[in-house]
Design a protein around this motif. Structure first.
Motif, PDB file in Angstrom:
ATOM      1  N   ASP A   1     -17.622  26.638  26.351  1.00  5.59           N
ATOM      2  CA  ASP A   1     -17.230  25.053  26.748  1.00  5.59           C
ATOM      3  C   ASP A   1     -15.661  25.315  26.386  1.00  5.59           C
ATOM      4  O   ASP A   1     -15.240  25.715  25.397  1.00  5.59           O
ATOM      5  CB  ASP A   1     -17.906  24.190  25.871  1.00  5.59           C
ATOM      6  CG  ASP A   1     -19.269  24.068  26.319  1.00  5.59           C
ATOM      7  OD1 ASP A   1     -19.684  24.221  27.292  1.00  5.59           O
ATOM      8  OD2 ASP A   1     -20.313  23.841  25.491  1.00  5.59           O
TER       9      ASP A   1
ATOM     10  N   LEU B   1     -12.703  23.204  25.321  1.00  6.65           N
ATOM     11  CA  LEU B   1     -12.656  21.762  24.819  1.00  6.65           C
ATOM     12  C   LEU B   1     -11.203  20.962  24.971  1.00  6.65           C
ATOM     13  O   LEU B   1     -11.347  19.887  24.794  1.00  6.65           O
ATOM     14  CB  LEU B   1     -12.742  21.944  23.049  1.00  6.65           C
ATOM     15  CG  LEU B   1     -14.178  22.887  22.822  1.00  6.65           C
ATOM     16  CD1 LEU B   1     -14.165  22.865  21.447  1.00  6.65           C
ATOM     17  CD2 LEU B   1     -15.518  22.057  23.436  1.00  6.65           C
TER      18      LEU B   1
ATOM     19  N   ARG C   1     -17.761  22.035  16.299  1.00  6.94           N
ATOM     20  CA  ARG C   1     -16.684  21.509  16.835  1.00  6.94           C
ATOM     21  C   ARG C   1     -15.608  21.229  15.974  1.00  6.94           C
ATOM     22  O   ARG C   1     -15.523  20.599  14.787  1.00  6.94           O
ATOM     23  CB  ARG C   1     -17.029  20.074  17.573  1.00  6.94           C
ATOM     24  CG  ARG C   1     -15.873  19.649  18.554  1.00  6.94           C
ATOM     25  CD  ARG C   1     -16.529  18.195  19.050  1.00  6.94           C
ATOM     26  NE  ARG C   1     -15.569  17.579  20.135  1.00  6.94           N
ATOM     27  CZ  ARG C   1     -15.332  17.920  21.416  1.00  6.94           C
ATOM     28  NH1 ARG C   1     -16.073  19.074  21.849  1.00  6.94           N
ATOM     29  NH2 ARG C   1     -14.439  17.451  22.195  1.00  6.94           N
TER      30      ARG C   1
ATOM     31  N   LEU D   1     -11.982  27.446  23.456  1.00  2.00           N
ATOM     32  CA  LEU D   1     -13.278  27.662  23.853  1.00  2.00           C
ATOM     33  C   LEU D   1     -14.358  27.726  22.783  1.00  2.00           C
ATOM     34  O   LEU D   1     -14.089  28.092  21.838  1.00  2.00           O
ATOM     35  CB  LEU D   1     -13.373  29.114  24.600  1.00  2.00           C
ATOM     36  CG  LEU D   1     -12.069  29.320  25.322  1.00  2.00           C
ATOM     37  CD1 LEU D   1     -12.595  31.012  26.120  1.00  2.00           C
ATOM     38  CD2 LEU D   1     -12.023  28.346  26.664  1.00  2.00           C
ATOM     39  N   GLN D   2     -15.464  26.941  23.049  1.00  2.00           N
ATOM     40  CA  GLN D   2     -16.601  26.902  22.048  1.00  2.00           C
ATOM     41  C   GLN D   2     -17.862  27.777  22.491  1.00  2.00           C
ATOM     42  O   GLN D   2     -18.180  27.417  23.651  1.00  2.00           O
ATOM     43  CB  GLN D   2     -16.818  25.630  21.804  1.00  2.00           C
ATOM     44  CG  GLN D   2     -17.981  25.243  20.498  1.00  2.00           C
ATOM     45  CD  GLN D   2     -18.041  23.801  20.628  1.00  2.00           C
ATOM     46  OE1 GLN D   2     -18.436  23.126  21.497  1.00  2.00           O
ATOM     47  NE2 GLN D   2     -18.288  23.304  19.282  1.00  2.00           N
TER      48      GLN D   2
ATOM     49  N   ASN E   1     -21.834  29.175  21.153  1.00  2.00           N
ATOM     50  CA  ASN E   1     -22.843  28.988  20.038  1.00  2.00           C
ATOM     51  C   ASN E   1     -23.152  30.264  19.214  1.00  2.00           C
ATOM     52  O   ASN E   1     -23.974  30.167  18.301  1.00  2.00           O
ATOM     53  CB  ASN E   1     -24.110  28.429  20.636  1.00  2.00           C
ATOM     54  CG  ASN E   1     -23.922  26.972  21.032  1.00  2.00           C
ATOM     55  OD1 ASN E   1     -22.950  26.066  20.604  1.00  2.00           O
ATOM     56  ND2 ASN E   1     -24.599  26.496  21.995  1.00  2.00           N
TER      57      ASN E   1
END
Length: 356
Positions: A223, A225, A288, A305-306, A308
């Protein structure tokens, strides 16, 4: 018919871009050109589904009327290797399969470009190393090599010895500005004094050496952000696992890098955002960052960028994206063709394959 095998001293030296660029150059010179990659080594899974975009791109660029299994007859997966070790694969049958497919692809062609495996020795379990493929297909080999320091020549000489009389010559690729002078003044004359032809040296080109942040995010399933540009290139990765002050010194030495660290390490985030050589942050663990960090990243135009996964997995996946050269496309091949035209003796190279 002339047959060129493009091989390399090690993985990720740019042989795919060079192979396809040479094919398009020969085609543009009026030749009928075919392509083959006997061993598929870019894999999506252990059971043998290939991720190999190279034959597909070759088929598109050269307008080849051939199926994938013809262009790439052996899928060199971990499952295949395990089976070969257990005696479930017959090397003679595999070699005949490669030769049969090659002969069909080579019909009515002036030139065949054969792309080697991951490295010179890939395929040894079934007698299909690149030197063995060159012998099987009666090909001349072009050896692609990196160069950063004199010690690199040891592995190059070892590869030259393995290829023996099949060697046409060497192309140095991705050479930095600082290495060019030494290469020209010392290394190339040394090789030529030993009877090794050097066709040329290609400079490092950012569009070929890295991956854009946008592409990296897509490959990682990350993702984004921040609302910041994602067209910068990343060539290397730095792991932020130290204190903030040490991290700042570490990051300030970086160039075109992505910093990978836990999403809860605000001290590392701050240090990375203060370093001009860090082009993006990759935050792991699904955490986050604070709104303050996101705001600072927006001000610095540094994407965050994120993902998991844990940090180690993130590093392995990110490095795999850069190594596998996901930026390979028609534009990449065109860029390499331009570099080869400027920096490589193409007349000597394309003429070498017809000589004894």
């Amino acid at each position: 018919m002339n047959t060129l095998l493009i091989t390399a001293t090690e993985e990720s030296t740019g042989k795919t871009a060079i192979a396809l660029a040479l094919a398009t150059i020969a085609r543009d010179r009026g030749q009928s050109v075919g392509y083959m990659k006997p061993k598929g080594t870019r894999l999506q899974s252990n059971v043998g589904k290939t991720l190999d975009e190279d034959p597909m791109l070759a088929r598109e660029l050269l307008e080849l009327d051939a199926e994938m299994h013809e262009l790439e007859p052996v899928v060199y997966s971990p499952t295949f290797i395990d089976g070969a070790i257990r005696g479930q694969e017959d090397p003679d049958e595999l070699r005949q399969q490669v030769k049969t497919q090659f002969d069909a692809l080579a019909t009515d062609r002036d030139t065949m470009i054969v792309e080697g495996g991951g490295s010179l020795s890939t395929g040894g379990i079934v007698g299909l190393t690149d030197p063995e493929v060159a012998e099987l297909l009666d090909a001349k080999a072009v050896l692609v090599a990196d160069y950063t320091q004199p010690g690199d020549i040891d592995s190059l000489l070892g590869a030259i010895d393995q290829l023996g009389d099949r060697l046409a010559g060497v192309i140095f690729n991705r050479i930095s500005e600082s290495a060019f002078e030494e290469l020209d003044s010392d290394v190339i004359p040394f090789l030529e004094s030993r009877g090794v032809e050097v066709f040329g040296a290609v400079p490092q080109e950012q569009r070929l050496a890295g991956v854009t942040i946008e592409d990296l995010a897509a490959e990682l399933g990350a993702d984004i952000l921040t609302d910041t540009p994602t067209d910068a290139y990343v060539e290397r990765f730095l792991v932020g696992a130290m204190g903030g002050d040490e991290a700042l010194r570490y990051f300030r030495r970086a160039r075109n890098a992505a910093a990978i660290t836990g999403g809860d390490r605000s001290d590392i985030h701050t240090a990375a955002l203060e370093a001009s050589g860090v082009k993006c942050l990759i935050l792991t663990g699904g955490h986050r960052p604070s709104s303050a960090i996101l705001g600072r990243a927006e001000e610095a135009n540094t994407p965050i960028l994120q993902i998991n996964t844990d940090t180690l997995t993130a590093v392995e996946r990110a490095e795999s994206v850069v190594r596998s050269g996901r930026t390979r496309d028609a534009e990449t091949v065109e860029t390499m063709a331009g570099l080869l035209t400027e920096r490589v003796d193409l007349d000597a190279l394309l003429g070498a394959v017809g000589e004894d």
